[in-house]
Design a protein around this motif. Structure first.
Motif, PDB file in Angstrom:
ATOM      1  N   ALA A   1       2.274  -0.721  11.982  1.00 18.85           N
ATOM      2  CA  ALA A   1       1.381   0.114  12.797  1.00 18.85           C
ATOM      3  C   ALA A   1       2.142   1.233  13.486  1.00 18.85           C
ATOM      4  N   ASN A   2       1.655   2.452  13.296  1.00 16.50           N
ATOM      5  CA  ASN A   2       2.282   3.588  13.983  1.00 16.50           C
ATOM      6  C   ASN A   2       1.236   4.607  14.454  1.00 16.50           C
ATOM      7  N   ALA A   3      -0.012   4.176  14.478  1.00 18.33           N
ATOM      8  CA  ALA A   3      -1.125   5.000  14.987  1.00 18.33           C
ATOM      9  C   ALA A   3      -1.166   6.402  14.381  1.00 18.33           C
TER      10      ALA A   3
ATOM     11  N   ASP B   1       0.834  -1.200   0.000  1.00 17.63           N
ATOM     12  CA  ASP B   1       0.000   0.000   0.000  1.00 17.63           C
ATOM     13  C   ASP B   1       0.870   1.252   0.000  1.00 17.63           C
ATOM     14  N   ALA B   2       0.230   2.394  -0.249  1.00 19.13           N
ATOM     15  CA  ALA B   2       0.908   3.687  -0.086  1.00 19.13           C
ATOM     16  C   ALA B   2       1.212   3.876   1.405  1.00 19.13           C
ATOM     17  N   GLY B   3       1.970   4.910   1.745  1.00 17.88           N
ATOM     18  CA  GLY B   3       2.423   5.095   3.126  1.00 17.88           C
ATOM     19  C   GLY B   3       3.824   4.513   3.239  1.00 17.88           C
ATOM     20  N   THR B   4       4.156   3.935   4.365  1.00 18.97           N
ATOM     21  CA  THR B   4       5.493   3.334   4.519  1.00 18.97           C
ATOM     22  C   THR B   4       5.768   2.220   3.512  1.00 18.97           C
ATOM     23  N   PRO B   5       4.813   1.297   3.306  1.00 22.19           N
ATOM     24  CA  PRO B   5       5.174   0.098   2.542  1.00 22.19           C
ATOM     25  C   PRO B   5       5.719   0.384   1.146  1.00 22.19           C
ATOM     26  N   CYS B   6       5.070   1.265   0.393  1.00 29.60           N
ATOM     27  CA  CYS B   6       5.461   1.402  -1.010  1.00 29.60           C
ATOM     28  C   CYS B   6       6.911   1.851  -1.181  1.00 29.60           C
TER      29      CYS B   6
ATOM     30  N   GLY C   1       1.212   8.227   8.818  1.00 33.69           N
ATOM     31  CA  GLY C   1       2.614   8.553   9.041  1.00 33.69           C
ATOM     32  C   GLY C   1       3.285   9.324   7.920  1.00 33.69           C
ATOM     33  N   TRP C   2       2.964   8.972   6.697  1.00 30.42           N
ATOM     34  CA  TRP C   2       3.621   9.617   5.550  1.00 30.42           C
ATOM     35  C   TRP C   2       3.318  11.115   5.543  1.00 30.42           C
ATOM     36  N   ILE C   3       2.079  11.431   5.846  1.00 25.38           N
ATOM     37  CA  ILE C   3       1.662  12.839   5.839  1.00 25.38           C
ATOM     38  C   ILE C   3       2.255  13.554   7.056  1.00 25.38           C
ATOM     39  N   LYS C   4       2.287  12.828   8.162  1.00 28.72           N
ATOM     40  CA  LYS C   4       2.876  13.409   9.371  1.00 28.72           C
ATOM     41  C   LYS C   4       4.358  13.727   9.126  1.00 28.72           C
TER      42      LYS C   4
ATOM     43  N   HIS D   1      -2.790   5.993  -8.290  1.00 25.51           N
ATOM     44  CA  HIS D   1      -3.491   6.882  -7.360  1.00 25.51           C
ATOM     45  C   HIS D   1      -3.074   6.660  -5.912  1.00 25.51           C
ATOM     46  N   GLY D   2      -2.451   5.547  -5.641  1.00 27.74           N
ATOM     47  CA  GLY D   2      -1.975   5.284  -4.273  1.00 27.74           C
ATOM     48  C   GLY D   2      -3.070   5.323  -3.226  1.00 27.74           C
ATOM     49  N   ALA D   3      -4.281   4.918  -3.602  1.00 26.10           N
ATOM     50  CA  ALA D   3      -5.377   4.956  -2.630  1.00 26.10           C
ATOM     51  C   ALA D   3      -5.112   3.937  -1.521  1.00 26.10           C
ATOM     52  N   LEU D   4      -5.213   4.393  -0.282  1.00 25.07           N
ATOM     53  CA  LEU D   4      -4.973   3.501   0.853  1.00 25.07           C
ATOM     54  C   LEU D   4      -6.009   2.377   0.850  1.00 25.07           C
ATOM     55  N   GLY D   5      -5.584   1.195   1.285  1.00 21.78           N
ATOM     56  CA  GLY D   5      -6.521   0.079   1.397  1.00 21.78           C
ATOM     57  C   GLY D   5      -6.586  -0.779   0.159  1.00 21.78           C
TER      58      GLY D   5
ATOM     59  N   MET E   1       0.687  -3.316   4.567  1.00 21.03           N
ATOM     60  CA  MET E   1      -0.097  -2.063   4.662  1.00 21.03           C
ATOM     61  C   MET E   1       0.244  -1.306   5.943  1.00 21.03           C
ATOM     62  N   GLY E   2      -0.016  -0.008   5.939  1.00 23.85           N
ATOM     63  CA  GLY E   2       0.040   0.766   7.170  1.00 23.85           C
ATOM     64  C   GLY E   2      -1.258   0.562   7.937  1.00 23.85           C
ATOM     65  N   ASP E   3      -1.306   1.086   9.178  1.00 22.29           N
ATOM     66  CA  ASP E   3      -2.559   0.916   9.930  1.00 22.29           C
ATOM     67  C   ASP E   3      -3.656   1.829   9.378  1.00 22.29           C
ATOM     68  N   GLY E   4      -3.250   2.912   8.710  1.00 27.08           N
ATOM     69  CA  GLY E   4      -4.249   3.733   8.023  1.00 27.08           C
ATOM     70  C   GLY E   4      -4.935   2.914   6.950  1.00 27.08           C
ATOM     71  N   SER E   5      -4.165   2.216   6.143  1.00 28.61           N
ATOM     72  CA  SER E   5      -4.727   1.358   5.094  1.00 28.61           C
ATOM     73  C   SER E   5      -5.600   0.263   5.686  1.00 28.61           C
ATOM     74  N   PHE E   6      -5.156  -0.306   6.791  1.00 27.16           N
ATOM     75  CA  PHE E   6      -5.932  -1.380   7.433  1.00 27.16           C
ATOM     76  C   PHE E   6      -7.365  -0.917   7.694  1.00 27.16           C
ATOM     77  N   GLY E   7      -7.475   0.327   8.187  1.00 25.85           N
ATOM     78  CA  GLY E   7      -8.794   0.874   8.496  1.00 25.85           C
ATOM     79  C   GLY E   7      -9.708   0.964   7.282  1.00 25.85           C
ATOM     80  N   PHE E   8      -9.112   1.123   6.108  1.00 25.10           N
ATOM     81  CA  PHE E   8      -9.908   1.240   4.875  1.00 25.10           C
ATOM     82  C   PHE E   8     -10.463  -0.107   4.418  1.00 25.10           C
ATOM     83  N   THR E   9      -9.832  -1.200   4.851  1.00 25.30           N
ATOM     84  CA  THR E   9     -10.074  -2.452   4.133  1.00 25.30           C
ATOM     85  C   THR E   9     -10.324  -3.675   5.009  1.00 25.30           C
TER      86      THR E   9
HETATM   87  C1  LIG Z   1      -7.645   7.025  -0.105  1.00 29.61           C
HETATM   88  C2  LIG Z   1      -6.487   7.853   0.283  1.00 29.61           C
HETATM   89  N1  LIG Z   1      -6.664   8.942   1.077  1.00 29.61           N
HETATM   90  C3  LIG Z   1      -5.588   9.701   1.429  1.00 29.61           C
HETATM   91  C4  LIG Z   1      -4.335   9.412   0.973  1.00 29.61           C
HETATM   92  C5  LIG Z   1      -3.151  10.311   1.312  1.00 29.61           C
HETATM   93  N2  LIG Z   1      -2.133   9.572   2.066  1.00 29.61           N
HETATM   94  C6  LIG Z   1      -0.985   9.137   1.502  1.00 29.61           C
HETATM   95  S1  LIG Z   1      -0.016   8.303   2.542  1.00 29.61           S
HETATM   96  C7  LIG Z   1      -1.097   8.557   3.809  1.00 29.61           C
HETATM   97  C8  LIG Z   1      -0.811   8.012   5.174  1.00 29.61           C
HETATM   98  C9  LIG Z   1      -0.805   6.522   5.210  1.00 29.61           C
HETATM   99  O1  LIG Z   1      -1.003   6.078   6.520  1.00 29.61           O
HETATM  100  P1  LIG Z   1      -0.792   4.574   6.905  1.00 29.61           P
HETATM  101  O2  LIG Z   1      -1.550   3.677   6.004  1.00 29.61           O
HETATM  102  O3  LIG Z   1      -1.033   4.403   8.346  1.00 29.61           O
HETATM  103  O4  LIG Z   1       0.743   4.333   6.564  1.00 29.61           O
HETATM  104  P2  LIG Z   1       2.008   5.138   7.156  1.00 29.61           P
HETATM  105  O5  LIG Z   1       2.231   6.310   6.259  1.00 29.61           O
HETATM  106  O6  LIG Z   1       1.687   5.533   8.561  1.00 29.61           O
HETATM  107  O7  LIG Z   1       3.078   4.151   7.046  1.00 29.61           O
HETATM  108  C10 LIG Z   1      -2.226   9.279   3.394  1.00 29.61           C
HETATM  109  C11 LIG Z   1      -3.356   9.673   4.272  1.00 29.61           C
HETATM  110  C12 LIG Z   1      -4.205   8.293   0.129  1.00 29.61           C
HETATM  111  N3  LIG Z   1      -3.044   7.916  -0.388  1.00 29.61           N
HETATM  112  N4  LIG Z   1      -5.285   7.525  -0.168  1.00 29.61           N
END
Ligand SMILES: Cc1ncc(C[n+]2csc(CCOP(=O)(O)OP(=O)(O)O)c2C)c(N)n1
Length: 567
Positions: free
Chosen positions: A483-485, A402-407, A488-491, A429-433, A455-463
């Motif tokens: 998992a980093n609550a 997924d997008a976030g840390t993994p990709c 994270g990428w945006i942070k 598009h890198g859509a989470l989940g 996946m990140g934990d953000g992605s987990f929540g989507f799917t």
């Molecule tokens: C559907 C969707 N909404 C928003 C984003 C913007 N976005 C890119 S990375 C990211 C954070 C990802 O969080 P997480 O899955 O927890 O992974 P982490 O970055 O913490 O490793 C967001 C919100 C996106 N890629 N896809």
């Protein structure tokens, strides 16, 4: 409703014809979710001896992502289906991703009856207008008799030229209408990509061969098109002939085994490193192969530096070469065929392979990585997750990120050992989940190899609802949650570019292992770095679905290379 006893023997219902047409194009599996307007289609699937498998998903988005993952690995058209209204709006993200990523995908949504249009009918929606911008080709059927040629046109559009997504809206009354049985035929050749290979202009091949012969340090940058075309053998032959380094985009991972001495790995702003970038900057000729040379790969047209090197751009889509870089020679055609022709044209060239620059760059890159990967710090560093997985997985395993840390982390530091599709992410598009469902799709394409979703934990929540599907079908897939609550990428972006003014990026800690268990998925939760290897091994060896929830270092606390990627 027409019943089979009332219909002439030489006709099928529209729904029956749709099923037969899918089968005629070699479809083996359909991913989807039911709805009122789909009832005739479902009944035809239930009644006819078609031999296709139907996988019931818990969200139409997942159905499309599963079809996408299946298509990326099998090369066959991935088929998904859903009902009208919400089923259309929910399935759409999967079409947008597949189409932009040149993945062959057919989506069928049932629709309200033609006769019910414009009467405030529940779930009425202009499917044609909605799907047009996110597909290569789409149609809304008005008459059952148009069904066979519409399906044939869809398969042909999907698998010829630049592959992409097609959408068909299948109204309820069209599903019940009559279709001439003799019209219901299809060509299996259009059920797989590329169905027809197109050769580039031979003059351009000669000009490109001349540039390649004269170049002192040519470098290939290969995109997903090289893998879709199955051009790995021809690419390797040409690269070795020229002793030219081969870099890839994220989607191009698998163009070459990353264990090969000339393989640079991924370049660009989502997985590239300063070392791989330097190799691109030193080139006097870049050959883009099946790659759009877009913002991620070229770091917004900065690497390679425009005008500093010559450019050959090979792509099946004539619109691509010349968009982001001035091109010395465009090669419009299938990558496998074009590279074969270049090998023929350069048959008398055979340079000794000198991979010293590539080896030095990779050594530097992995030395930095290794130090972090071996760290016993808590929380666990993402590098450690990548390293442990690389060590544990078979070379032929398929990893979906997924997008976030993994990709970026897996793009950069998970070397594919062997060519072909072994790693991918939803790069358009890198859509989470995405990865959970896409990995399920890959399993149906290659059940004999291990499929892993990271996946990140953000992605987990989507799917996470789709864990039920994995449990229901007992799919032997391992899901890894980094998992980093936080998002994270945006942070991390708020840290590097906005003075650490963290805003709306943190969420609560979830016990993902407990969630997975509740769905019937065997799970592990890992906090200690020393326990990671064992947990991963056990999860990967588990016969059914498994999930490893890893409490990881938040990205905004990481140093290089995150700051580099985010900048
Ligand atoms: C559907 C969707 N909404 C928003 C984003 C913007 N976005 C890119 S990375 C990211 C954070 C990802 O969080 P997480 O899955 O927890 O992974 P982490 O970055 O913490 O490793 C967001 C919100 C996106 N890629 N896809």
């Amino acid at each position: 409703m027409t019943t089979s006893s009332e219909r002439p023997a030489d006709t099928l219902t529209g729904a029956e014809a749709a099923v037969e047409l899918l089968k005629a194009h070699g479809v083996e599996i359909i991913f989807g979710l039911c709805g009122d307007t789909s009832l005739p289609f479902y009944d035809a699937l239930a009644r006819l001896p078609h031999g296709m498998r139907h996988i019931l998903t818990r969200d139409e988005r997942s159905a499309a992502y599963m079809a996408d993952g299946y298509a990326r690995v099998s090369g066959k058209v991935g088929v998904c289906e859903g009902p009208s209204g919400g089923g259309v709006t929910y399935i759409l993200p999967g079409l947008a991703e597949a189409n932009e990523s040149s993945v062959p995908l057919l989506c069928i949504n049932s629709d309200i009856s033609v006769t019910a249009r414009g009467r405030y009918t529940l779930t009425e929606l202009d499917q044609g207008a909605l799907m047009r911008p996110v597909t290569k080709w789409n149609a809304v059927l008005d008459r059952a008799e148009d069904l066979p040629r519409t399906f044939r046109a869809a398969f042909k559009e999907i698998t010829t030229g630049r592959p992409g997504a097609a959408h068909i809206a299948l109204p309820f009354d069209v599903q019940n209408g009559a279709v001439d049985r003799a019209e219901v035929w299809g060509d299996q050749a259009y059920g797989r990509c590329p169905a027809e290979r197109v050769a580039p202009d031979s003059d351009c091949v000669e000009r490109a061969a001349r540039l390649l012969r004269d170049a002192a340090s040519p470098v290939f940058i290969c995109g997903g098109g090289a893998v879709i075309s199955g051009a790995e053998a021809e690419l390797l032959e040409l690269a070795e002939r020229l002793s030219a380094p081969v870099a890839t985009t994220i989607s191009g991972k698998g163009s070459i085994s990353e264990e090969h001495p000339l393989a640079v790995g991924v370049v660009g702003s989502n997985g590239g490193t300063p070392e791989t970038r330097a190799l691109v900057d030193q080139a006097d000729l870049i050959i883009f192969v099946g790659c759009r040379a877009g913002s991620v790969t070229t770091e917004r047209s900065r690497h390679p530096v425009p005008g500093k090197c010559k450019v050959i751009h090979l792509d099946v889509d004539p619109a691509v070469p010349g968009v982001t870089y001035p091109v010395d020679v465009p090669l419009i055609g299938d990558a496998k065929l074009a590279l074969y022709m270049l090998n023929e044209a350069l048959a008398n060239v055979k340079r000794p392979i000198d991979a010293s620059r590539v080896e030095a760059a990779k050594e530097q890159k992995f030395a930095k990585f290794q130090a972090l990967a071996e760290s016993t710090d808590k929380p666990i560093k993402p590098e450690r997750v990548v390293a442990e997985l690389s060590r544990t997985l078979d070379p032929d395993a398929i990893v979906v990120a997924d997008a976030g840390t993994p990709c970026p982390y897996f793009s950069a530091y998970y070397p594919v050992r062997g060519s072909g599709r072994r790693f991918f992410s939803n790069r358009a598009h890198g859509a989470l989940g995405y990865s959970m469902a896409a990995a399920m799709g890959t399993h149906f394409a290659r059940p004999e190899v291990k499929s892993v979703s990271v996946m990140g934990d953000g992605s987990f929540g989507f799917t996470c609802g789709e864990l039920e599907t994995a449990a229901r079908y007992q799919l032997p897939i391992t899901f890894i949650v980094i998992a980093n609550a936080s998002y994270g990428w945006i942070k991390a972006g708020q840290k590097s570019g906005y003075g650490q003014r963290y805003f709306a990026v943190d969420f609560a800690v979830t016990d993902h292992a407990a969630v997975a268990s509740a769905f019937g998925v065997k799970s592990w939760r890992v906090v200690e770095p020393s326990e990671l290897g064992k947990a991963l091994k056990e999860a990967l060896n588990h016969a059914g679905p498994s999930l490893v929830d890893i409490v990881c270092q938040p990205l905004h606390e990481a140093k290089a290379p995150v700051s580099e990627w985010i900048a």
